[in-house]
Design a protein around this motif. Structure first.
Motif, PDB file in Angstrom:
ATOM      1  N   TYR A 162      60.474  -7.712  83.039  1.00  0.00           N
ATOM      2  CA  TYR A 162      61.234  -7.374  82.051  1.00  0.00           C
ATOM      3  C   TYR A 162      62.304  -8.609  81.703  1.00  0.00           C
ATOM      4  N   PHE A 176      66.305  -9.038  80.116  1.00  0.00           N
ATOM      5  CA  PHE A 176      67.406  -8.249  80.095  1.00  0.00           C
ATOM      6  C   PHE A 176      68.429  -9.182  79.954  1.00  0.00           C
ATOM      7  N   LEU A 236      67.399  -4.033  77.610  1.00  0.00           N
ATOM      8  CA  LEU A 236      66.183  -4.182  78.115  1.00  0.00           C
ATOM      9  C   LEU A 236      64.933  -4.315  77.439  1.00  0.00           C
TER      10      LEU A 236
END
Length: 291
Positions: free
Chosen positions: A66, A68, A192
Motif C-alpha cells: 500500500y 498512503f 490509501l
C-alpha cells in the motif's frame, strides 16, 4: 469465463459494488473478490470469475503493498479523514524527518494490532462498524501482523507519505494511528492506494470502463489464467490418473518429492484440473477442483 481480473478500484465504490459491476459487464453471476478494499480506498482489487472464485481464499492469504498518507496532529473516530474529528493536536510542531524514518523502521517485523471499531470484522455475528455507529465499544482481540517493508516516500509537514508491504489482516488506518502515537502525537489516514496484491501490480490493472469496452469488442485479455496470478509448482498426470483424481481417488506420484503444500494438478495437455495436496507416501488428491 474462469479466471482472475486485476481491477483498478476507484474511490467511492465498495468492493461489492465492483463485483456487481463485473457481473453485469461479463453477464456472469459467479463473481467474487479476493480481499476487501474500503470504499474510500483505491487500487488493486483481484476479482475472481467462474471457478476462479475457488481461489479467493488462497489469494487473500498473501502480503499486499500500500501507499498512503498520514496527517499528523489529527484523530478521527474512523482513523481516516472521513470520520468525525475527536482530537486536534494544537501543540504539534514539525518533526525531524530522521525521527519519522526511525519510527517507521520500528514497525518492521512481527507485531500485534487491535482492529479498529469502524471495520467489517464480525463479533457475535455483527460487524464492528454496526456497533460503532450505535456508540457501542466492543473489546477486540489483538491480531498478529507482519510488516515486511515500510518506507518514507515523502514528507511535507504535517503529511507523511508511506509505502508498506504488510501481511493479511493488517489495517492501514490502525497503522496510521500507531505511527502518530509513536511520534508523540496522533495520526489519521488521508488516503490509501493498494499498489500490489499477490503477483498483480497496479500498473497492470484495468479500470471498470476499460474492462467494459474491451468486453464489448470481444476482447477478454483482462481475464488472467489461474497460474498467471497464483504461481505454483505443478504435477502432470495421464488420463487414467486424472480420472481417478476426479473421482476422489488418491494417486501416488514420486514427483511430489520436495513440493510445497500447494501445487497444480495438470493433465497431459497442461490444463489445470485443480489444486492438489499430498499425504504420506506421496499420495496426491485434489483439494480444490478448478475445472
Amino acid at each position: 469465463m474462469n479466471g482472475i481480473i486485476n481491477v483498478l478500484k476507484p474511490t467511492g465504490m465498495t468492493s461489492h459494488d465492483v463485483v456487481s459491476r463485473i457481473r453485469r459487464i461479463i453477464s456472469q453471476k459467479k463473481v467474487g473478490h479476493a480481499g476487501t478494499l474500503d470504499p474510500n480506498a483505491a487500487g488493486v482489487l483481484l476479482i475472481c470469475a467462474g471457478k476462479g472464485t475457488k481461489l479467493s481464499d488462497y489469494l487473500m492469504a498473501f502480503d499486499k503493498e500500500y501507499v498512503f498518507h498520514v496527517k499528523l496532529g489529527l484523530l478521527t473516530d474512523t482513523f481516516d479523514i472521513y470520520g468525525k474529528t475527536i482530537h486536534v493536536d494544537d501543540n504539534l510542531k514539525e518533526i525531524p524527518v530522521e525521527e519519522i524514518r526511525s519510527v517507521l523502521d520500528g514497525f518492521r517485523g512481527e507485531s500485534y494490532q487491535t482492529p479498529p471499531m469502524y471495520s467489517a470484522l464480525k463479533v457475535n455475528g455483527k460487524k464492528l462498524y454496526e456497533y460503532a455507529r450505535s456508540d457501542i465499544e466492543i473489546e477486540r482481540k489483538k491480531r498478529r501482523i507482519y510488516i515486511d517493508r515500510i518506507e518514507l516516500l515523502d514528507y511535507s509537514f504535517p503529511y507523511i507519505k508511506v509505502k508498506a508491504k504488510v501481511s493479511k489482516g493488517t489495517y492501514i488506518r490502525t497503522l496510521c494511528y500507531d505511527i502518530g502515537e509513536r511520534l508523540g502525537t496522533c495520526g489519521t489516514m488521508e488516503n490509501l492506494v493498494r499498489t500490489f496484491a499477490k503477483t498483480q501490480a497496479i500498473e497492470d490493472s484495468y479500470t471498470l470502463e476499460e474492462i467494459e469496452n474491451m468486453y464489448k469488442l470481444g476482447n477478454t485479455s483482462f481475464l488472467k489464467k489461474y497460474d498467471e496470478v497464483l504461481k505454483l509448482d505443478s504435477i502432470m498426470f495421464d488420463d487414467n490418473d486424472i480420472d481417478k483424481l476426479k473421482n476422489g481417488i488418491k494417486v501416488k506420484s514420486n514427483e511430489a518429492d520436495g513440493l510445497k503444500d500447494m501445487f497444480y494438478i495438470r493433465d497431459v495437455h497442461g490444463d489445470i484440473l485443480g489444486i492438489g495436496e499430498k499425504s504420506e507416501k506421496n499420495l496426491i488428491k485434489i483439494k480444490k477442483r478448478l475445472i
